[in-house]
Design a protein around this motif. Structure first.
Motif, short mmCIF file in Angstrom:
data_model
loop_
_atom_site.label_atom_id
_atom_site.label_comp_id
_atom_site.label_asym_id
_atom_site.label_seq_id
_atom_site.Cartn_x
_atom_site.Cartn_y
_atom_site.Cartn_z
N GLN A 252 0.76 -1.02 0.04
CA GLN A 252 -0.49 0.23 -0.39
C GLN A 252 0.47 1.21 0.17
OE1 GLN A 252 -1.90 -0.64 3.83
NE2 GLN A 252 -0.61 -0.29 4.92
N THR A 253 0.10 2.00 -0.34
CA THR A 253 1.55 3.62 -0.08
C THR A 253 0.57 3.58 1.60
OG1 THR A 253 -0.57 4.84 -0.70
CG2 THR A 253 0.63 3.74 -2.80
N GLY A 254 2.12 5.26 1.42
CA GLY A 254 2.29 5.45 2.58
C GLY A 254 2.20 5.48 3.92
N ALA A 255 2.92 4.08 3.56
CA ALA A 255 2.85 2.77 4.88
C ALA A 255 4.42 3.69 5.51
CB ALA A 255 3.78 1.69 3.92
N SER A 256 4.76 3.48 6.72
CA SER A 256 5.45 3.63 7.77
C SER A 256 6.39 2.91 8.45
CB SER A 256 4.61 4.50 8.71
OG SER A 256 3.55 3.42 9.09
N SER A 257 5.76 1.30 7.62
CA SER A 257 6.90 -0.10 8.13
C SER A 257 6.04 -0.46 6.87
CB SER A 257 6.23 0.11 9.39
OG SER A 257 5.32 -1.03 9.49
N CYS A 258 7.07 -1.67 6.54
CA CYS A 258 7.19 -2.65 5.61
C CYS A 258 6.99 -3.95 6.38
CB CYS A 258 8.45 -3.26 4.81
SG CYS A 258 8.86 -1.84 4.05
N GLU A 259 6.06 -4.70 6.75
CA GLU A 259 5.84 -6.18 7.53
C GLU A 259 6.69 -7.42 6.80
OE1 GLU A 259 1.65 -6.94 6.65
OE2 GLU A 259 1.08 -4.51 5.80
N LYS A 260 7.04 -8.05 7.75
CA LYS A 260 7.39 -9.05 7.75
C LYS A 260 6.71 -10.30 6.40
CE LYS A 260 9.53 -9.36 11.97
NZ LYS A 260 10.63 -9.84 13.47
N CYS A 261 8.02 -11.10 5.81
CA CYS A 261 7.01 -11.39 4.60
C CYS A 261 6.79 -13.29 6.16
CB CYS A 261 7.84 -12.71 3.71
SG CYS A 261 8.31 -11.44 2.62
N ASP A 262 5.93 -13.53 6.04
CA ASP A 262 5.44 -14.88 6.52
C ASP A 262 5.84 -16.31 6.61
OD1 ASP A 262 2.30 -13.23 7.83
OD2 ASP A 262 2.10 -14.58 5.82
N ALA A 263 6.53 -17.29 7.52
CA ALA A 263 7.21 -18.74 7.53
C ALA A 263 6.22 -19.41 6.35
CB ALA A 263 6.93 -18.72 8.84
N GLY A 264 7.55 -19.89 5.43
CA GLY A 264 6.71 -20.18 4.54
C GLY A 264 7.13 -19.56 2.99
N THR A 265 7.44 -17.99 3.10
CA THR A 265 6.77 -17.72 1.86
C THR A 265 8.58 -16.42 2.68
OG1 THR A 265 6.00 -15.34 3.17
CG2 THR A 265 4.89 -16.97 2.30
N HIS A 266 9.16 -15.46 0.97
CA HIS A 266 10.51 -15.42 1.05
C HIS A 266 10.11 -13.75 -0.01
CE1 HIS A 266 11.83 -16.28 -3.53
NE2 HIS A 266 11.26 -17.28 -3.19
N ALA A 267 10.43 -12.43 0.16
CA ALA A 267 10.82 -11.57 -0.65
C ALA A 267 12.34 -11.59 -1.24
CB ALA A 267 10.32 -10.56 0.11
N ARG A 268 13.38 -11.92 -1.74
CA ARG A 268 14.39 -12.18 -2.73
C ARG A 268 15.18 -10.69 -2.47
NH1 ARG A 268 14.61 -15.80 -5.93
NH2 ARG A 268 14.83 -17.81 -4.19
N LYS A 269 14.17 -9.87 -3.12
CA LYS A 269 14.24 -8.45 -3.41
C LYS A 269 14.02 -7.88 -2.69
CE LYS A 269 14.66 -10.13 -8.70
NZ LYS A 269 14.18 -9.41 -10.44
N PRO A 270 14.79 -6.14 -2.77
CA PRO A 270 13.87 -5.39 -2.19
C PRO A 270 13.07 -4.83 -3.17
CG PRO A 270 16.11 -4.87 -3.03
CD PRO A 270 15.94 -6.39 -3.63
N ARG A 271 11.89 -3.40 -1.85
CA ARG A 271 10.88 -2.40 -2.49
C ARG A 271 9.48 -3.65 -2.80
NH1 ARG A 271 11.67 2.36 -4.54
NH2 ARG A 271 9.74 3.21 -5.77
N SER A 272 9.53 -5.39 -2.31
CA SER A 272 8.61 -6.08 -2.68
C SER A 272 7.23 -5.73 -2.13
CB SER A 272 9.53 -7.99 -1.99
OG SER A 272 10.38 -8.32 -2.82
#
Length: 462
Positions: free
Chosen positions: A126-146
């Motif tokens: 979402q736009t206007g985020a003050s923080s990022c959320e952790k990927c859940d266990a069983g998932t991943h985000a390899r690149k930044p800005r996901s």
């Protein structure tokens, strides 16, 4: 919608469009603001306003900023500029508003001049985020800005949150589903010797796995086999079969001349002496029939007894030599024959009997040796079954193989079986060794031992 406001020194109107025009000379206030934004009716125009710096904006709802004589983005004092709230940023000066952070970025603090990319393992959708959320266990985000997290694919897992990568299942384990937090150990009968297995492989024929989580299957041991795949155990080789290597798919039949009388044999046993086996895959050996034997281990057939040997019944026994006094002149004999009277054999394993020599005899069958004739007896031919008495005129003084001897001249013997000859007595002469002594004529002298009268001495007349 536009609305004109007359001279009202301190009145604030709500819910009008955006645009503020201050008519200083007339004392009129014409204002265009966002809906729900308060409108100031400035009593005076503030001179010498300052531009708001990057990371800030001019809040026109505040008199210090909204009543400036300059365009939006200025305030009468720098302290009147508002900091961009978390989730927003402003990288230019003279701004009247802040820009929300794009998806995949965030600004944690107020007054930011830029937004920051979500780190690998984190996301913001979402736009206007003050923080990022952790990927859940069983998932991943390899690149930044996901913007989203990707599910761990088959053969991978991730037990923790906020991770940039998934972990490969270790050898001996697998995962055939996505978005998983653990891997599963390979079941019995299967294995995986690689990282990242999405499935385990069945053990090949000749192999087995009796445990879970194996990197490789075990070979079937000697004397065992497995002719199917994906098995947990191996089978014992059946009776009559064997396996002398590890990893047998099938057991081999015992070759001819061999047998196996139990299960799980590495080798077959060779038939012993006296036994044979002429078929494959057998559990025992067979005894040779009467008159036959085997002379080496592992025989596939029997061989007939040699001449001089015999075997009287079916058994594991070897052929036996004929004992002294007996013989076998043919192969495959089941019995030995007795030497006939007048013959003998003095050793075992004989193939024929010998005739008793002159002067010896054998009166019974199966003689081992011939006997010498007694005194007064003789055997004048070979192969004598008994001795004969010395004829008249002959004698034999002692037992032995000698023949009876002719009486010497001047001696005689008229009986059969004489042990010695008799000297012709005085007054007699013996013209014949087998005749009685003859009296000497008158007027002759016969001292004894005379054969003929020619040897006599004539008496002289008066």
């Amino acid at each position: 919608m536009t609305e004109t406001l007359r001279r009202q020194s301190t009145t604030v109107l709500w819910n009008v469009p955006v645009l503020l025009v201050v008519l200083i000379s007339q004392g009129w206030s014409e204002v265009y603001l966002d809906e729900f934004t308060p409108v100031l009716n400035c009593s005076e125009v503030i001179q010498n306003c300052f531009p708001c710096q990057a990371g800030q904006y001019a809040n026109n709802t505040v008199t210090c900023c909204g009543c400036c004589n300059r365009q939006p983005g200025f305030c009468c004092e720098a302290s009147c500029c508002s900091k961009c709230e978390p989730g927003y940023y402003q990288n230019t000066t003279e701004a009247s508003s802040c820009t929300p952070c794009e998806e995949g970025t965030y600004s944690e603090n107020a007054g930011e001049t830029t937004c920051y990319d979500c780190s690998p393992g984190w996301f913001s959708n979402q736009t206007g985020a003050s923080s990022c959320e952790k990927c859940d266990a069983g998932t991943h985000a390899r690149k930044p800005r996901s913007l989203t997290c990707d599910e761990c694919c088959q053969g991978k897992y991730q037990p923790q949150q906020g991770q940039p990568d998934c972990l490969s299942c270790k050898p001996g384990s697998f995962q055939n589903q996505t978005r998983q937090t653990t891997c599963v150990s390979c079941a019995k009968g299967t294995f995986c010797n690689l990282e990242g297995c999405s499935t385990c492989f069945p053990c090949e024929a000749g192999f087995y796995a009796n445990k879970t989580g194996l990197l490789e299957c075990y070979r079937c041991d000697y004397g065992h086999y497995q002719n199917d795949t994906g098995q947990q155990t191996c089978h014992l080789c059946e009776e009559g079969t064997y396996c002398n290597i590890s990893g047998c798919v099938n057991c081999s039949s015992c070759p001819k001349g061999n047998y196996s009388d139990s299960k799980g044999n590495k080798f077959c046993k060779a038939c012993q002496l006296g036994e044979y086996q002429d078929k494959e895959g057998q559990t025992n050996c067979l005894p040779c029939p009467a008159g036959f034997e085997t002379r080496a281990l592992g025989a596939t057939n029997c061989t007939g007894c040699e001449k001089g040997y015999f075997k009287h019944s079916m058994s594991k026994e070897m052929c036996q030599p004929c004992s002294p006094g007996h013989f076998s002149e043919h192969r495959n004999a089941t019995n030995c024959s007795d030497c006939a009277p007048g013959t003998y054999i003095n050793h075992s394993g004989g193939t024929s009997c010998n005739l008793c020599t002159v002067g010896m005899f054998c009166g019974e069958p199966a003689c081992e040796v011939c006997e010498v004739c007694a005194a007064g007896e003789e055997a004048v031919k070979e192969g004598a079954e008994n001795c004969t008495l010395c004829e008249p005129g002959k004698a034999k003084a002692i037992p032995g193989s000698d023949l009876c001897e002719q009486c010497a001249d001047g001696s005689y013997q008229t009986d059969f079986g004489a042990k010695k000859c008799i000297l012709c007595p005085p007054g007699y002469f013996c013209p014949c060794a087998s005749c009685d002594p003859q009296p000497c004529p008158k007027n002759t002298l016969c001292p004894g031992g005379n054969k003929q009268l020619t040897h006599a001495i004539s008496r002289c007349s008066g």
